[in-house]
Design an enzyme around this catalytic site. Structure first.
Site, PDB file in Angstrom:
ATOM      1  N   PHE A   6       0.839  -1.197   0.000  1.00  0.00           N
ATOM      2  CA  PHE A   6       0.000   0.000   0.000  1.00  0.00           C
ATOM      3  C   PHE A   6       0.875   1.249   0.000  1.00  0.00           C
ATOM      4  O   PHE A   6       1.771   1.385   0.837  1.00  0.00           O
ATOM      5  CB  PHE A   6      -0.864   0.057   1.264  1.00  0.00           C
ATOM      6  CG  PHE A   6      -2.149  -0.719   1.198  1.00  0.00           C
ATOM      7  CD1 PHE A   6      -3.307  -0.123   0.726  1.00  0.00           C
ATOM      8  CD2 PHE A   6      -2.203  -2.034   1.633  1.00  0.00           C
ATOM      9  CE1 PHE A   6      -4.503  -0.833   0.692  1.00  0.00           C
ATOM     10  CE2 PHE A   6      -3.385  -2.746   1.599  1.00  0.00           C
ATOM     11  CZ  PHE A   6      -4.545  -2.140   1.123  1.00  0.00           C
ATOM     12  N   ASP A   7       0.577   2.154  -0.894  1.00  0.00           N
ATOM     13  CA  ASP A   7       1.110   3.509  -0.769  1.00  0.00           C
ATOM     14  C   ASP A   7       0.481   4.131   0.474  1.00  0.00           C
ATOM     15  O   ASP A   7      -0.554   3.663   0.964  1.00  0.00           O
ATOM     16  CB  ASP A   7       0.740   4.300  -2.029  1.00  0.00           C
ATOM     17  CG  ASP A   7       1.189   5.741  -1.969  1.00  0.00           C
ATOM     18  OD1 ASP A   7       2.332   5.986  -1.541  1.00  0.00           O
ATOM     19  OD2 ASP A   7       0.397   6.614  -2.358  1.00  0.00           O
TER      20      ASP A   7
END
Length: 211
Positions: A6-7
């Site tokens: 995940f960013d």
């Protein structure tokens, strides 16, 4: 997919006020015109120094801009931030399946770790991958290559989730498929042009596309 990267900014949290406010602070300290926060949203996601180079029209004072930015961001800006609605439910769903979840952000990990802890997200993520303060691994391709090596992950069994082209391109350069989120700061055209496999309008849609 058994591994999910995940960013952070624009994907897990909305950091608009903290990031743009800290850029405004830096520009003001440099004695330069200060754009509005809305005019600075394009700076959310890309490597920070590159944004200062663009803002300043060259390399001159870019490092000083980053230094001034961090002066405010490190004490105030990183907490001017909110979780996106539905992201906790999404993380609960994915975590319950036994998948390994990681954060992969261009933000220095010394800040990313504090943000993850501030919002109580540590229990979901095996590890937080971020850049170093000296700029090492600020490029998403380098960061994800490092993360794959560190976690002994087969890129074909992983997926990247992010809101900017840097996330999608960095994933593609490492053989990782990517999901683009439309609720962040990149937009449909940017994400599609970068090669996102799927686009989602809300966090609630993410688990279905991973499955």
């Amino acid at each position: 997919m058994d591994t999910v990267f995940f960013d952070l900014d624009g994907t897990l949290t909305d950091p608009k006020i903290g990031i743009t406010g800290s850029i405004q602070y830096a520009l003001g300290k440099l004695g330069l015109p200060v754009p509005t926060q809305d005019e600075l949203t394009w700076c959310i996601g890309p490597p920070l120094r590159a944004s200062f180079v663009a803002l300043l029209g060259g390399e001159k004072d870019a490092d000083r801009g980053v230094e001034l930015y961090r002066e405010r961001f490190g004490t105030i800006g990183l907490f001017e931030n909110t979780l996106y609605d539905g992201i906790i439910a999404t993380l609960d769903t994915l975590h319950a399946t036994g998948r390994r979840l990681f954060v992969a952000t261009s933000k220095p990990h010394v800040f990313a770790d504090r943000i993850v802890d501030h919002f109580g997200l540590r229990k979901y993520f095996t590890r937080v991958f971020g850049s170093e303060l000296d700029g090492t691994r600020v490029d998403k391709s380098d960061l994800l290559r490092y993360a794959l090596d560190e976690t002994s992950t087969d890129p074909a069994r992983a997926i990247m989730i992010g809101d900017r082209k840097h996330d999608i391109i960095g994933a593609a350069n490492n053989g990782i498929p990517a999901i683009g989120v439309l609720y962040g700061y990149g937009g449909r055209e940017e994400l599609t042009s970068a090669g996102a496999r799927h686009l989602v309008a809300s966090p609630a849609e993410i688990p279905g596309y991973i499955d």
